[in-house]
Design a protein around this motif. Structure first.
Motif: not given
Length: 151
Positions: A116-141
């Protein structure tokens, strides 16, 4: 420069919007915000990987998959309102299917944030959460969702 021109300059073609895997739509607009549904690392309709990060999927691979998820989320935004209407990326939420003891979720989700930073530059700077979970749909990582401000 328009965002579509920036994408072309970077050699990035937004993929077709991934078909929902359940009862939801890929993106919804309310006022000046677009919320995307969680996007998995689909490439041409196929899930690019399955497994937990830190076990079957390396953190480096997962980071690349997070980038794919971000591009899929942008595709959902583009299909709804057009990428050139994006004012800024407001928030990114990343979910990482994590093996026992894996704590590198922020580095994995950087794959999406950096795209997003590569594409949007300063407009791509964002708030963020990075959450570890046990499982995702279809086994996605990895799964990524976005909130973007639009005109």
């Amino acid at each position: 420069m328009s965002w579509s021109s920036r994408l072309a300059e970077l050699g990035i073609t937004l993929p077709a919007v991934a078909a929902p895997v359940a009862a939801y739509v890929p993106a919804v607009r309310t006022g000046s915000l677009v919320y995307t549904s969680g996007q998995l690392p689909f490439i041409e309709g196929e899930l690019a990987a399955t497994g937990k990060v830190g076990a079957e999927v390396s953190p480096e691979e997962a980071k690349r998959h997070a980038r794919t998820c971000a591009l899929n989320a942008l595709a959902a935004v583009h299909a709804l309102v057009g990428v050139d209407s994006v004012v800024r990326v407001v928030k990114l939420v990343g979910f990482v299917a994590s093996a026992e003891g894996f704590t590198g979720q922020p580095a994995v989700v950087n794959g999406a944030s950096e795209a997003l930073g590569e594409i949007f530059g300063a407009a791509g700077a964002h708030a963020r959460s990075a959450v570890g979970v046990a499982e995702l749909p279809l086994g996605a990582p990895v799964e990524i969702e976005l909130i973007v401000e639009v005109e």
